[in-house]
Design a protein around this motif. Structure first.
Motif, PDB file in Angstrom:
ATOM      1  N   ARG A  69      42.184  55.330 -21.496  1.00 57.40           N
ATOM      2  CA  ARG A  69      41.367  55.857 -22.595  1.00 57.40           C
ATOM      3  C   ARG A  69      41.329  57.387 -22.543  1.00 57.40           C
ATOM      4  O   ARG A  69      41.425  58.042 -23.575  1.00 57.40           O
ATOM      5  CB  ARG A  69      39.959  55.272 -22.499  1.00 57.40           C
ATOM      6  N   ILE A  70      41.202  57.931 -21.354  1.00 53.54           N
ATOM      7  CA  ILE A  70      41.152  59.390 -21.208  1.00 53.54           C
ATOM      8  C   ILE A  70      42.485  59.998 -21.629  1.00 53.54           C
ATOM      9  O   ILE A  70      42.518  61.016 -22.318  1.00 53.54           O
ATOM     10  CB  ILE A  70      40.777  59.777 -19.763  1.00 53.54           C
ATOM     11  N   ALA A  71      43.595  59.359 -21.257  1.00 52.06           N
ATOM     12  CA  ALA A  71      44.924  59.861 -21.649  1.00 52.06           C
ATOM     13  C   ALA A  71      45.111  59.808 -23.157  1.00 52.06           C
ATOM     14  O   ALA A  71      45.833  60.628 -23.728  1.00 52.06           O
ATOM     15  CB  ALA A  71      46.014  59.049 -20.953  1.00 52.06           C
ATOM     16  N   ALA A  72      44.454  58.864 -23.820  1.00 49.17           N
ATOM     17  CA  ALA A  72      44.585  58.721 -25.274  1.00 49.17           C
ATOM     18  C   ALA A  72      43.679  59.673 -26.052  1.00 49.17           C
ATOM     19  O   ALA A  72      43.841  59.815 -27.267  1.00 49.17           O
ATOM     20  CB  ALA A  72      44.281  57.284 -25.679  1.00 49.17           C
ATOM     21  N   LEU A  73      42.757  60.341 -25.393  1.00 50.38           N
ATOM     22  CA  LEU A  73      41.798  61.206 -26.089  1.00 50.38           C
ATOM     23  C   LEU A  73      42.432  62.276 -26.975  1.00 50.38           C
ATOM     24  O   LEU A  73      42.001  62.454 -28.119  1.00 50.38           O
ATOM     25  CB  LEU A  73      40.838  61.862 -25.099  1.00 50.38           C
ATOM     26  N   PRO A  74      43.435  63.019 -26.506  1.00 50.93           N
ATOM     27  CA  PRO A  74      44.011  64.046 -27.388  1.00 50.93           C
ATOM     28  C   PRO A  74      44.510  63.464 -28.714  1.00 50.93           C
ATOM     29  O   PRO A  74      44.279  64.036 -29.784  1.00 50.93           O
ATOM     30  CB  PRO A  74      45.154  64.640 -26.570  1.00 50.93           C
ATOM     31  N   GLY A  75      45.167  62.316 -28.659  1.00 52.57           N
ATOM     32  CA  GLY A  75      45.648  61.688 -29.867  1.00 52.57           C
ATOM     33  C   GLY A  75      44.518  61.202 -30.754  1.00 52.57           C
ATOM     34  O   GLY A  75      44.570  61.328 -31.983  1.00 52.57           O
ATOM     35  N   LEU A  76      43.477  60.645 -30.156  1.00 49.36           N
ATOM     36  CA  LEU A  76      42.321  60.175 -30.928  1.00 49.36           C
ATOM     37  C   LEU A  76      41.622  61.329 -31.614  1.00 49.36           C
ATOM     38  O   LEU A  76      41.197  61.228 -32.765  1.00 49.36           O
ATOM     39  CB  LEU A  76      41.343  59.433 -30.007  1.00 49.36           C
ATOM     40  N   LEU A  77      41.481  62.449 -30.891  1.00 51.12           N
ATOM     41  CA  LEU A  77      40.812  63.604 -31.478  1.00 51.12           C
ATOM     42  C   LEU A  77      41.618  64.227 -32.598  1.00 51.12           C
ATOM     43  O   LEU A  77      41.087  64.580 -33.653  1.00 51.12           O
ATOM     44  CB  LEU A  77      40.519  64.651 -30.393  1.00 51.12           C
ATOM     45  N   SER A  78      42.924  64.370 -32.406  1.00 45.92           N
ATOM     46  CA  SER A  78      43.741  64.984 -33.454  1.00 45.92           C
ATOM     47  C   SER A  78      43.827  64.086 -34.684  1.00 45.92           C
ATOM     48  O   SER A  78      43.900  64.576 -35.810  1.00 45.92           O
ATOM     49  CB  SER A  78      45.138  65.330 -32.939  1.00 45.92           C
TER      50      SER A  78
END
Length: 81
Positions: A69-78
């Motif tokens: 989930r932490i690794a996916a954060l940049p994609g989720l935020l953008s």
């Protein structure tokens, strides 16, 4: 969250291995210098956000980072901007 990245560097050894179950909320509470209820509430917020996972053993709850989930954060935020 930083402490949970390398728990062996930041917390004392515990009976249950941190690599498998995470860090006991009691240790998080002591390190943060807050009450156990405050630590539990804070960790619950992180868990609802999907940033940490919990394991319950007896009366204690253990927390570890949700690396996926932490690794996916940049994609989720953008995607949400």
């Amino acid at each position: 969250m930083g402490w949970l990245r390398d728990p062996a560097d930041h917390f004392a050894p515990q009976a249950d291995p941190v690599e498998e179950v995470g860090v006991c909320v009691k240790q998080i509470q002591e390190k943060a210098g807050v009450s156990q209820s405050t630590a539990s509430q804070f960790m619950s917020v992180l868990q609802r956000a999907g940033l940490v996972e919990s394991t319950r053993i007896g009366q204690w709850t253990y927390y570890r980072r949700n690396r996926e989930r932490i690794a996916a954060l940049p994609g989720l935020l953008s995607a949400s901007l």
